[in-house]
Each structure stands twice: as structure tokens, then as C-alpha cells.
Scaffold this active site. Structure first.
Site, PDB file in Angstrom:
ATOM      1  CD  GLU A 176     -61.635  -2.603 -69.632  1.00 22.75           C
ATOM      2  OE1 GLU A 176     -60.558  -3.068 -70.048  1.00 22.75           O
ATOM      3  OE2 GLU A 176     -61.726  -1.486 -69.110  1.00 22.75           O
ATOM      4  CE1 TYR A 203     -57.221  -4.191 -66.990  1.00 24.71           C
ATOM      5  CE2 TYR A 203     -58.398  -5.200 -68.821  1.00 24.71           C
ATOM      6  CZ  TYR A 203     -58.035  -4.077 -68.098  1.00 24.71           C
ATOM      7  OH  TYR A 203     -58.511  -2.855 -68.467  1.00 24.71           O
ATOM      8  CG  ASP A 254     -53.438  -2.243 -67.956  1.00 24.54           C
ATOM      9  OD1 ASP A 254     -52.934  -1.724 -66.951  1.00 24.54           O
ATOM     10  OD2 ASP A 254     -53.696  -1.596 -68.973  1.00 24.54           O
ATOM     11  CB  CYS A 257     -46.063   6.163 -66.071  1.00 25.46           C
ATOM     12  SG  CYS A 257     -44.775   5.173 -65.282  1.00 25.46           S
ATOM     13  CB  CYS A 261     -40.889  11.959 -64.202  1.00 27.22           C
ATOM     14  SG  CYS A 261     -40.472  10.301 -64.812  1.00 27.22           S
ATOM     15  CB  CYS A 277     -45.784  11.630 -62.770  1.00 21.15           C
ATOM     16  SG  CYS A 277     -46.443  10.119 -62.015  1.00 21.15           S
ATOM     17  CB  CYS A 301     -41.757   7.701 -58.664  1.00 21.84           C
ATOM     18  SG  CYS A 301     -41.251   6.479 -59.891  1.00 21.84           S
TER      19      CYS A 301
END
Length: 362
Positions: free
Chosen positions: A48, A131, A149, A201, A208, A211, A217
Site C-alpha cells: 500500500e 487511505y 483512493d 471505470c 460501462c 460494469c 450509475c
DNA sequence: TATGCGTGGTC
DNA sequence: TGACCAAGCAT
């Protein structure tokens, strides 16, 4: 009025993740978890921190190198800081490396060698912000933490068509993430949101049709997903210039010195340079050279930092072996790979000594 | 809240 | 090809 057909759910995203998750070196995938594998908090934390503002492809080799050299957080806590800085060289944002070492020391000294298992506990450690604290808490410790994030900001801003520009819109987005984050599998949910942002995305031309949120959305319903997230206007990038001096002695050694511990490239190694100023009057000269010598102009190097562009005039000189100053040291050119040289310095040295970083072949 | 802080890949 | 961007943090 444009409508979506349903509300987004964590379950639909997790179902997508079970099918489409990426295998990454630090990740415990759903099939692995099913076999009883659990995440190593050290691995999750290390990845991370490396991934902060850094792409997955760039991180992979560094992650492997760090784990091989320092298999546990205890090993890392005991390592010389210079070794850690040298190992981090090239990855950028060097304050991360300094804080990585401090964090490892804190875990070893104050927490018995184990990472805190709560968001607040993690947040108190050096180099761990909102985060990373949430990500490690969720992924390594199965905590229901809201992980957000840049990827998640994009997904959420589109999902709810949030028009407030970043960073002002961040609190509202975080609230939406918190409402969506499930108690079951929060770590997989967080990784799924980030995978979704990285592969479906995307900033440009999102896919899309693939997705799992495409029936929920709002930005898609408005036929304008690329419009989100809205961001505050950027400032333009000034140009600074300076000179760098590459001195080589009779022993095939190059003169290096250490930058001060804080600020730009803090604690990293450099060749002597002038200050980097906004002046464009060409007065970079050789007054700031580390030795009086026959300095030869060897071209220029341009390097783009986050907030300015640097144009360095490169000077090269062959100097006597006795030349010395007390602010640096002579390093064999054959050993440059082991140094904590940031990319801009490797560029400068390569401009003066084209073969400096070419490994001798058998 | 705004700014300083690297680098390499993408289009 | 230059502008944008990437699993942000510290101050």
C-alpha cells in the site's frame, strides 16, 4: 427524467470481483482465501505504501526486492536507512521510504513487531494516512473501513453524479463509500472498488457495458461518465534551471554527496549541483563546481517533477585523484547501481558518462 | 485548505 | 506529443 433501475449493492460488486479479480503479488485472492490463506499485514502495508501515487507495474519489482531483502517488518526495522533509501531509488516520493523505515521501527519498538489491527492505530504510524490506514485495516484485518483512493473517487463520483469538484467533494464521496462498504468481506470490497476503477471505470473511455454498477450509475444514465470526477483547475508548471557537475578521478570514481534529509529528493544521493532557480538568464556557470577543474559542457538534461520542470546543464571533468572536499565521497562508477540515486541524477550522470549504468557484460 | 513531493506509462 | 494520470502523505 433519467432514471437508474436500482441502487448499487456491495453484493453485486463482490460477485464481479469473484469472477474478475486480478492476481497481484501482495493479494490474497478469493480462491486463496477459500484455501485458508490469510493476508500478511506486513505485505499489505508495504504494498500500500509503494502504491501511493504509483502504478501497479512500477511497484511489482520493488515489492519483490524488498520482501526478499527484508522478509519481515522486524528485518526492515533493523535495516540501515541508507540501504532502504538505495532500494527505494527510482520509485519516487522519497519521504515514503523515510517514513517506511520509521514506521517499521515504531511497529517493532512500540507494538511488539505486530501492526496495530485498527484504523486509528494504523493512522497514528508514520507515512500512514486516511487511505492507507483504512486499506490495511480492511484488507489485512477484515475491518469495516471505508477505503477511498483516486479510483474509488472516480467510481463513486460517477455512480452518484457528484458535481462538487475535488478535493472539496471528498467528504461526501467518503460518506457514500462508508454507506456502501459491507461488514462481510470489507477487504475484498475495497480491492474490488479499486480494481473496478483501474480496469472498467477508467478516466477515459470507461467500459460501462461490463460494469456491475451499470444499472445504478447516475453518470451513465446522464450519458456522461467521463465528466466525473470534476477537479479543481491545475496550476501551470514553472521552469527552473541549474548545473550539475560530474567529476571523475584517476581511479574511475565519481564524486557524490548526500542531499539534506528533508524536502525535494531528501536524503537521496546526488552529484554536486548549483541551486535550482527560476532564472532563465543562463548564468549557471561553473562557479559552484566542487573542484577547480577543466569543466567541459556535456549537454543538458530535462526532468519533470510534480510541480516544476528542471533543465540541468551538465558539466564533466577529469580531475586528479587527490581532489577532495569534505561534503561528499568518491564512489567507483562500477558501483553506482547500489547508490540511492534518484532518476534525475541517473540522467545527469548518464549524460556525462553514457555507459555509467550499463552493466558490464561477460 | 493549499502546497510540496517523483516517476513512468498512456493516449 | 504534451497533458494527464497513478492504491496519498505531511505540513
Amino acid at each position: 427524467m433519467t432514471k437508474t433501475s436500482q441502487s448499487p449493492s456491495a453484493a453485486s460488486l463482490l460477485a464481479w470481483y469473484d469472477r474478475h479479480h486480478r492476481d497481484l503479488p501482495w493479494r490474497v485472492s478469493p480462491p486463496m482465501a477459500a484455501r485458508g490463506v490469510t493476508p500478511d499485514p506486513y505485505h499489505i502495508w508495504l504494498s500500500e505504501v509503494m502504491l501511493q501515487q504509483t502504478t501497479v507495474p512500477a511497484v511489482k519489482a520493488y515489492f519483490a526486492k524488498f520482501l526478499e531483502r527484508w522478509p519481515t517488518v522486524g528485518d526492515l526495522s533493523a535495516a540501515p536507512t541508507d540501504d532502504v533509501m538505495a532500494a527505494w531509488a527510482g520509485l519516487g516520493y522519497y519521504a515514503r521510504a523515510r517514513n517506511l523505515k520509521k514506521c517499521a521501527e515504531a511497529v517493532a519498538a512500540d507494538h511488539g513487531g505486530r501492526f496495530p489491527d485498527t484504523e486509528d492505530g494504523l493512522r497514528a504510524l508514520p507515512g500512514i494516512g486516511d487511505y492507507t490506514a483504512a486499506a490495511v485495516a480492511a484488507i489485512a484485518f477484515n475491518r469495516q473501513a471505508a477505503v477511498m483512493d483516486g479510483n474509488v473517487e472516480r467510481v463513486i463520483s460517477r455512480l452518484y453524479a457528484i458535481s462538487t469538484p475535488l478535493p472539496a467533494g471528498k467528504p461526501l464521496m467518503k460518506q457514500k463509500v462508508a454507506l456502501l462498504t459491507p461488514a462481510d468481506r470489507p477487504g475484498d470490497f475495497a480491492q474490488a472498488m479499486m480494481d473496478l476503477g483501474a480496469t472498467i471505470c477508467t478516466p477515459k473511455r470507461p467500459v460501462c457495458s461490463l460494469c456491475p454498477f451499470n444499472n445504478a450509475c447516475v453518470a451513465l444514465a446522464l450519458h456522461d461518465p467521463e465528466h466525473f470526477p470534476v477537479k479543481a483547475a491545475k496550476k501551470d508548471k514553472p521552469v527552473r534551471q541549474g548545473a550539475a557537475f560530474v567529476a571523475v578521478n584517476g581511479e574511475g570514481e565519481i564524486y557524490l554527496r548526500r542531499r539534506i534529509a528533508s524536502g525535494l529528493l531528501g536524503g537521496m544521493t546526488e552529484v554536486p549541483t548549483t541551486g535550482w532557480t527560476a532564472r532563465i538568464d543562463g548564468e549557471t556557470g561553473t562557479d559552484a563546481a566542487p573542484f577547480p577543474a577543466d569543466w567541459q559542457a556535456a549537454g543538458t538534461v530535462t526532468h519533470v517533477f510534480t510541480h516544476f520542470e528542471l533543465r540541468l546543464s551538465i558539466y564533466r571533468a577529469q580531475v586528479a585523484s587527490g581532489s577532495n572536499r569534505n561534503d561528499g565521497w568518491w564512489e567507483p562508477v562500477t558501483n553506482l547501481e547500489a547508490q540511492a540515486l534518484p532518476t534525475v541524477m541517473k540522467k545527469a550522470i548518464t549524460q556525462a558518462i553514457p555507459r555509467a549504468f550499463i552493466k558490464a557484460s561477460a
